[in-house]
Design an enzyme around this catalytic site. Structure first.
Site, PDB file in Angstrom:
ATOM      1  N   GLY A   1       0.525   3.335   9.302  1.00  0.00           N
ATOM      2  CA  GLY A   1      -0.446   4.514   8.782  1.00  0.00           C
ATOM      3  C   GLY A   1       0.066   5.872   7.870  1.00  0.00           C
ATOM      4  O   GLY A   1      -0.682   6.278   7.190  1.00  0.00           O
TER       5      GLY A   1
ATOM      6  N   CYS B   1      -0.263   4.683   1.712  1.00  0.00           N
ATOM      7  CA  CYS B   1      -0.774   3.679   2.504  1.00  0.00           C
ATOM      8  C   CYS B   1      -2.259   4.148   3.009  1.00  0.00           C
ATOM      9  O   CYS B   1      -2.456   5.221   3.055  1.00  0.00           O
ATOM     10  CB  CYS B   1      -0.008   3.724   3.735  1.00  0.00           C
TER      11      CYS B   1
ATOM     12  N   GLY C   1       2.288   6.272   5.706  1.00  0.00           N
ATOM     13  CA  GLY C   1       2.852   6.073   4.365  1.00  0.00           C
ATOM     14  C   GLY C   1       2.064   6.949   3.316  1.00  0.00           C
ATOM     15  O   GLY C   1       0.925   7.125   3.526  1.00  0.00           O
TER      16      GLY C   1
HETATM   17  P1  5GP Z   1       6.039   7.460   2.424  1.00  0.00           P
HETATM   18  O1  5GP Z   1       7.658   7.628   2.564  1.00  0.00           O
HETATM   19  O2  5GP Z   1       6.062   6.908   1.052  1.00  0.00           O
HETATM   20  O3  5GP Z   1       5.345   8.166   3.067  1.00  0.00           O
HETATM   21  O4  5GP Z   1       6.214   5.678   3.302  1.00  0.00           O
HETATM   22  C1  5GP Z   1       6.709   4.645   2.756  1.00  0.00           C
HETATM   23  C2  5GP Z   1       6.369   3.600   3.947  1.00  0.00           C
HETATM   24  O5  5GP Z   1       4.835   3.291   3.423  1.00  0.00           O
HETATM   25  C3  5GP Z   1       6.981   2.279   3.621  1.00  0.00           C
HETATM   26  O6  5GP Z   1       8.542   1.817   4.091  1.00  0.00           O
HETATM   27  C4  5GP Z   1       6.161   1.332   4.011  1.00  0.00           C
HETATM   28  O7  5GP Z   1       6.469   1.219   5.831  1.00  0.00           O
HETATM   29  C5  5GP Z   1       4.611   1.823   4.179  1.00  0.00           C
HETATM   30  N1  5GP Z   1       3.839   0.938   2.865  1.00  0.00           N
HETATM   31  C6  5GP Z   1       4.284   0.804   1.770  1.00  0.00           C
HETATM   32  N2  5GP Z   1       3.443   0.163   0.804  1.00  0.00           N
HETATM   33  C7  5GP Z   1       2.399   0.281   1.811  1.00  0.00           C
HETATM   34  C8  5GP Z   1       1.077  -0.313   1.434  1.00  0.00           C
HETATM   35  O8  5GP Z   1       0.450  -0.735   0.547  1.00  0.00           O
HETATM   36  N3  5GP Z   1       0.153  -0.243   2.726  1.00  0.00           N
HETATM   37  C9  5GP Z   1       0.325   0.239   3.996  1.00  0.00           C
HETATM   38  N4  5GP Z   1      -0.401   0.429   4.854  1.00  0.00           N
HETATM   39  N5  5GP Z   1       1.758   0.910   4.048  1.00  0.00           N
HETATM   40  C10 5GP Z   1       2.700   0.840   3.198  1.00  0.00           C
END
Ligand code: 5GP
Length: 346
Positions: free
Chosen positions: A181, A186, A183
């Site tokens: 959660g 996300c 991300g």
């Molecule tokens: P960020 O660095 O952008 O905060 O987070 C990246 C991470 O978000 C990814 O490695 C993956 O674990 C998560 N993530 C990527 N796409 C999605 C999505 O469509 N839904 C959710 N719940 N998590 C995602």
């Protein structure tokens, strides 16, 4: 029903307390780490920051650039076997030390990974990635992968609690991906109400993993270099980045012009955009949907990398850690009102 009343922390809830230090400059800080893994004899040395296995970030182009700086890339799972073969035929020497082949847990996913490894036995890392790492099916898949690939390093996730970290390590994973959660694209917390503040998840999961000789990756929620440093300070062995690496030349997707300003699309792997693109192939990837956003086009990723690495090096000098390895030991977090951190991050 039960309620746990102890407060769990996110990146915004803390800052590092500065400590007396003998370091004169951040150039004295070594960000390299060397890891031995729980189930294989492979040893890895590099800077333990990695690009997420998203098709906008975990690209071959990103991997080449990151590897030049000894950083790692979890290559997204939508490349075909032919694309993999073609990439590896011309890739810089030693690239196999800095890339993982990603997979979901479907039967087709497994067939593809097996064929990629068969054609390219020098590859060393597998990243098994599902929305919910708590299912029995997932644990079974990790066991199956360990039996099929006894000499490869297996990363598996995502989970956020110590007992599941232990179960996955014992099932055959070497490194556990931690984060549900946090991300940037996300929507799990909004759609399902499920999640765990990332800093506490790292602290608890690192403790569980290190007790067994395993490692963890903090996955998601880093928006600024200070968050990357906090993830390491909390005990993460690796830190995975999506949004912070989006919008660059090496990221997937087209540059879009909006009112004379350049942007690049960045989207969650279970967003409508990703599902349209991969035609149903990603529906199982994340329990709930992800968002699609336009991020400002930022040119080559090199400058962003130097900004991130410079930030983490500087954190180390503030707390007196001459190597990244010492950062957790040297870390005292102080809890702050979120308000305070909003001023600090912007
Ligand atoms: P960020 O660095 O952008 O905060 O987070 C990246 C991470 O978000 C990814 O490695 C993956 O674990 C998560 N993530 C990527 N796409 C999605 C999505 O469509 N839904 C959710 N719940 N998590 C995602």
């Amino acid at each position: 029903m039960r309620v746990e009343y102890d407060i769990k922390l996110g990146f915004k809830d803390v800052m590092f307390r500065p400590k007396r230090s003998t370091l004169k400059s951040r150039s004295q800080v070594n960000l390299q780490r060397t890891f031995k893994f729980m189930h294989t004899s492979i040893e890895w040395t590099g800077v333990p920051i990695m690009a997420a296995n998203m098709d906008t970030v975990g690209t071959f182009e990103m991997a080449v650039k990151l590897a030049e700086n000894e950083l790692f890339t979890a290559i997204h799972k939508h490349y075909t076997l032919e694309q993999w073969n073609q990439f590896l035929a011309d890739a810089p020497e030693g690239i196999e030390n800095y890339i993982a082949v990603s997979t979901g847990t479907g039967a087709n996913d497994l067939d593809k990974v097996v064929s990629i490894f068969k054609a390219n036995p020098k590859l060393k890392f597998i990243c098994i990635d599902v929305a919910n790492g708590y299912s029995e099916h997932f644990v079974g898949f990790v066991k199956q992968a360990r039996a099929l690939f006894p000499d490869k390093v297996i990363m598996a996730g995502n989970v956020v609690t110590g007992e599941m970290v232990e179960e996955l390590l014992l099932a055959g994973a070497d490194i556990i991906k931690v984060g549900i959660g946090p991300g940037s694209v996300c929507t799990t917390r909004v759609k399902t109400g499920v999640g765990y503040p990332q800093l506490s998840a790292i602290i608890e999961c690192a403790d569980a993993a290190h007790g067994l000789g395993g490692q963890i990756i903090s996955d998601g929620g880093c928006a600024v270099p200070g968050d990357v440093a906090k993830a390491f300070g909390a005990g993460a062995d690796f830190v995975m980045l999506g949004g912070m690496l989006a919008g660059h030349d090496e990221s997937g997707g087209q540059v879009i012009d909006i009112d004379g300003k350049k942007y690049k699309q960045f989207y969650g792997m279970s967003s409508a955009t990703a599902m349209d693109k991969h035609a149903g192939g990603v529906a199982e990837y994340r329990a709930s949907e992800g968002k699609t956003v336009e991020v400002e086009y930022r040119g080559p990723v090199e400058a962003t990398l130097q900004d991130i690495l410079g930030g983490v090096r500087s954190t180390c000098t503030y707390v007196g850690a001459s190597q990244l390895k010492e950062l957790t030991k040297r870390t005292t977090f102080i809890r702050v009102a979120e308000q305070e951190n909003r001023v600090y991050t912007k």
